[in-house]
Enzyme design. Structure first.
Site, mmCIF file in Angstrom:
data_model
loop_
_atom_site.group_PDB
_atom_site.id
_atom_site.type_symbol
_atom_site.label_atom_id
_atom_site.label_comp_id
_atom_site.label_asym_id
_atom_site.label_seq_id
_atom_site.Cartn_x
_atom_site.Cartn_y
_atom_site.Cartn_z
ATOM 1 C CG HIS A 1 -1.723 -1.026 1.612
ATOM 2 N ND1 HIS A 1 -1.278 -2.152 2.243
ATOM 3 C CD2 HIS A 1 -3.057 -1.194 1.448
ATOM 4 C CE1 HIS A 1 -2.307 -2.971 2.445
ATOM 5 N NE2 HIS A 1 -3.394 -2.417 1.971
ATOM 6 C CG ASP B 1 1.843 -0.977 3.346
ATOM 7 O OD1 ASP B 1 1.133 -0.563 4.274
ATOM 8 O OD2 ASP B 1 1.478 -1.839 2.520
#
Ligand code: XLS
Ligand code: NI
Ligand code: NI
Length: 443
Positions: A108, A111
């Site tokens: 993501h 992240d």
């Protein structure tokens, strides 16, 4: 197999290249079934699976749960500056991934680097890390299986992103998706995922479900059009999940999503990314979800993990159940494989698994479970009478009136006449126990 990449610092000290040593090996840090070059059903295991490491669980997941804080304290998570911290994390990620020797990863946006509340600043941060990742990918040969945007953690998404009743919130989701698509494209990402964690409702009393679903469809069309205009040729995947964090999620399960994609003219660009623990939350086996997707021709990718038989939430444990995965691999082989995706370990080590070795054991176990299951499934399909038993069960449709029915040539009156003419049908066994034993025999 990639060469080991380390940054200025080695984070996983004492671990070397994880190698295939065969089923007789006693080494817990070796693959016993996953020989990436082994050819099964005409393809190498590496190509069948396209295994990916999930950035969020492996390098961000700190073991915290609703009852307690972090138990995994990462050396790469110490610097004050967000970009410096993110680079350390990426060093650690590529070191781990090259030591493990898996070919792909997934992330993501948040992240990769922590986000602020400033869209321009976030875009700058992500672009800096994309440039850094590009070098690491080139040096290691590791590729991006898919990218995605996290539209569920920030407090602004408490009522959803694409399905938020407030248009202003939807636009923030769009800004994040644009940046995540740009990052995915820049890194040669092969696919892009939408998981709608908060695209659903907590109470129907305050929800206009029809309007929210129309907004979701419009949002997906808009994102797809943008990515295609930028030259993205990969797949878009929807990841079904029935609930958690919302009470009810619109992308409930494979069948629901297929109906949605059909209704809103999204089939063709969108396929499914199925997750084991999401299937079980929806009350299905994973094999069921795979078969539904395969029947629709959109079995795109999969998030590998497993739930807990007794706990009713998304526990995201690493897969270890050979019997269950073998049945899934039978579906996979008969479907002709995944459409563009791979096997992403959307799984986390337990809160109390605090040794760096645990992350290696977890992935090795998952990889070997899939490899052994695929080899077993191929043996069942090639060497046993499984396919014959299945075929014979439907033999009454292969000729005569049964065939005419399949071809749409019979009326309801014709069917009635046949029933009278033939009398009471014979009792025919479904042979379930025979087939269950067959799987265990080949494992
Ligand atoms: C959560 C989901 C999530 C997606 C990516 O349950 O599995 O991790 O895979 O947003
Ligand atoms: Ni997932
Ligand atoms: Ni999940």
């Amino acid at each position: 197999m990639a060469t080991i990449l380390t940054g200025d610092k080695e984070y996983f000290k004492g671990f070397g290249q994880i190698k295939y040593e065969g089923p007789e090996s006693d080494n817990p840090l070796a693959f016993r079934w996953y020989d990436e070059n082994r050819v099964v059903a005409g393809k190498t295991l590496k190509d069948h699976f396209k295994f990916a490491v999930a950035y969020w669980h492996s390098f961000n997941g700190n073991g915290s749960d609703p009852f307690g804080g972090a138990t995994h304290v990462f050396e790469w998570d110490q610097k004050a500056d967000a970009v410096e911290r993110a680079k350390d994390k990426m060093d650690a990620a590529f070191e781990f991934m090259t030591k493990l020797g898996l070919p792909y990863y997934c992330f993501h946006d948040v992240d990769v680097v922590d986000y602020s509340d400033d869209i321009n600043e976030n875009d700058r941060r992500l672009q800096t890390l994309v440039a850094y990742a590009k070098e690491k990918q080139a040096a290691s040969g590791i590729k991006l299986l898919w990218g995605t945007a996290n539209l569920f953690s920030h407090k602004r998404y408490m009522n959803g992103a694409a399905t938020n009743p407030d248009f202003h919130v939807l636009t923030h989701g769009a800004a994040q998706v644009k940046a995540a698509l740009d990052a995915t494209i820049a890194l040669g990402g092969e696919n892009y995922v939408f998981w709608g964690g908060r695209e659903g409702y907590m109470s129907l009393l305050n929800t206009n479900m029809k309007r929210e679903q129309e907004h979701l469809a419009k949002f997906l069309h808009t994102a797809k059009d943008y990515a295609r205009k930028q030259g993205f040729t990969g797949n878009f995947f929807i990841e079904p999940k029935p609930c958690e964090p919302t009470k009810h999620q619109y992308d409930y399960d494979a069948a629901t999503v297929i109906g949605f994609l059909q209704k809103y003219d999204l089939l063709g660009d969108f396929k499914l990314n199925l997750e084991v623990n999401h299937a079980t939350l929806a009350g299905h086996t994973f094999a069921h979800e795979m078969q539904v997707a395969a029947n629709a021709g959109i079995l795109g990718s999969m998030d590998a993990n497993r739930g807990d038989e007794q706990n009713g939430w998304d526990t995201d444990q690493f897969p270890t159940n050979l019997n269950e995965v073998t049945e899934c691999m039978m579906v996979l082989l008969q479907a002709g494989g995944l459409q563009g995706g791979g096997i992403n370990f959307d799984a986390k080590v337990r809160r109390n698994s605090t040794d760096p070795a645990d992350l290696f054991y977890a992935h090795i176990g998952g990889v070997d479970t899939f490899a052994r299951a695929l080899i077993t499934a191929d043996n069942i399909l090639q060497k046993s009478d499984y396919l014959k038993v299945l075929e014979e069960r439907y033999a009454s449709y292969d000729s005569g009136k049964g065939k005419e029915f399949e071809e749409g040539k019979l009326t309801l009156e014709d069917l009635r006449a046949y029933a009278i003419e033939q009398g009471e049908p014979a009792t025919i066994s479904g042979k379930q126990e025979y087939l269950e034993n067959l799987i265990n025999r080949y494992i």
